[in-house]
Design a protein around this motif. Structure first.
Motif, PDB file in Angstrom:
ATOM      1  N   ARG A   6      31.956  38.073  50.547  1.00 22.36           N
ATOM      2  CA  ARG A   6      31.872  39.359  51.134  1.00 22.36           C
ATOM      3  C   ARG A   6      30.995  40.081  51.972  1.00 22.36           C
ATOM      4  O   ARG A   6      31.504  40.543  53.073  1.00 22.36           O
TER       5      ARG A   6
ATOM      6  N   ASN B 190      25.258  29.806  45.808  1.00 18.23           N
ATOM      7  CA  ASN B 190      26.521  30.836  46.504  1.00 18.23           C
ATOM      8  C   ASN B 190      26.136  31.842  48.360  1.00 18.23           C
ATOM      9  O   ASN B 190      27.217  31.670  49.101  1.00 18.23           O
TER      10      ASN B 190
ATOM     11  N   THR C   2      31.671  36.079  44.968  1.00 16.21           N
ATOM     12  CA  THR C   2      32.245  36.739  46.215  1.00 16.21           C
ATOM     13  C   THR C   2      31.737  37.599  46.891  1.00 16.21           C
ATOM     14  O   THR C   2      32.434  38.335  47.596  1.00 16.21           O
TER      15      THR C   2
END
Ligand code: NAD
Length: 328
Positions: free
Chosen positions: A61, A98, A57
């Motif tokens: 962001r 990621n 996450t």
């Protein structure tokens, strides 16, 4: 194209220098690293963010409204570190997964991935070395967990690009050196380690210089300013295959010790420890593709880059008792 540039690993050696160059050229930069800000090698007038990219996450962001990502974050170091930390180096792949996922989801334009010469088969870097051109990765035999992760992550980048609008650029870096990077924390590479050991002699803290191997290991060392120029050119270019960024000035480790001693103005006795971690015997880059596709060629002679690096490390030693380093 509007949007910011995100640099991961910005508290590290190469990331820090790239951020500085981008900021100097007037680009809006987000600089991210997991290390606390006061441990970054340098900080520029970027949006400096401390965050752990192992957290998906967090990546999501950070990539919002970003047009280009320079991806340097990795758990890595010199030969001593990578040969003892296969798992830690290999686990860096999670960060790259990621980042790629976040880039795809947020419509990032380009991601530049910092790969390494450690992807090349060790068999081509032995007693009868072959100049390593980009196609020579097969049959696969990368160097340990670090090289395996780099090769796998290159492939992740390729798959990500093939299945989305993301453009990827892959730089295969060979031994980058310069100031404002590891020199005494167990992650330092040969040029910084040798500068430190010679400086210890110059400061009267040591009588000789311990060198791993027999001194005949052949290498090329790329000065950081040339590296940054090549990385930025690659990010902006149309090249899609991997591109070696390296110096074609070859030197063996014994000669490097002599060069540093000359720069330092001290006579040093090198003590060779053949049992130490040495890496491959001879690593010779072929930089034809970078020259052709990017018009890039390294401009800083090794003696000049070493002079700047030695001076910086010598200056650092004034702030720290060299004997606390402990990585000999
Ligand atoms: P470095 O260790 O100085 O910088 C890497 C940075 O990544 C560090 O500051 C570290 O804190 C950060 N990082 C690690 N895990 C993170 C996480 N979970 N979240 C956020 N940040 C994290 O290394 P470097 O020499 O600047 O190398 C940069 C990149 O270039 C690496 O990917 C490296 O493998 C590659 N590379 C470097 C060289 C070289 O000679 N320096 C050669 C080949 C490839």
């Amino acid at each position: 194209m509007s949007g910011e540039v995100l640099v991961t690993g910005a508290g590290g050696f190469i990331g820090g220098h790239v951020v500085r160059r981008l900021v100097e050229s007037g680009q809006p930069v987000i600089a991210v690293d997991v290390k606390p800000l006061d441990s970054w090698w340098q900080r520029s007038a970027a949006r400096n963010v401390v965050a752990d990219l192992r957290e998906p996450t967090t990546c999501a962001r950070l990539t919002r409204n970003v047009r280009t990502v320079y991806h340097f974050a990795a758990d890595m170091g010199g030969i001593a570190y990578i040969s003892e930390n296969d798992w830690r180096c290999a686990a860096t792949a999670a960060i790259t997964v990621n980042m790629l996922r976040a880039c795809i989801d947020d419509g990032v334009g380009t991601l530049l991935y910092a790969s390494s010469a450690c992807v090349y088969p060790t068999s081509l870097q032995g007693a009868d070395p072959v100049p390593l051109s980009e196609s020579l990765v097969y049959p696969e035999a990368p160097e340990g967990g670090y090289g395996s992760e780099k090769l796998f992550s290159e492939r992740l980048c390729g798959y990500a690009a093939a299945s989305s609008g993301l453009q990827v650029r892959i730089a295969r870096l060979f031994n980058v050196y310069g100031p404002l990077g590891s020199w005494c924390d167990g992650r330092e590479k040969a040029p910084a380690a040798i500068c430190r050991k010679v400086a210890e002699v110059a400061l009267g803290k040591s009588e000789d210089v311990l060198v791993w191997g027999d001194g005949a290991q052949l290498r090329s060392f790329l000065y950081i300013d040339d590296c940054v120029t090549g990385l930025i050119a690659l990010a902006q270019a149309g090249a899609t295959g991997p591109v070696n960024l390296a110096s074609d000035q070859l030197v063996n480790i014994g000669e490097l010790v002599e060069m540093v001693s000359e720069v330092a103005g001290v006579k040093v006795k090198a003590r060779y420890e053949e049992a130490g971690p040495t890496g491959v015997r001879a690593r010779i880059p072929d930089i034809g593709r970078a020259r052709q596709e990017l018009g890039w060629y390294p401009s800083v002679p090794l003696s000049e880059g070493i002079r700047v690096t030695y001076r910086w490390i010598y200056g650092q030693m004034g702030h720290l008792d060299a004997v606390t380093c402990g990585h000999h």
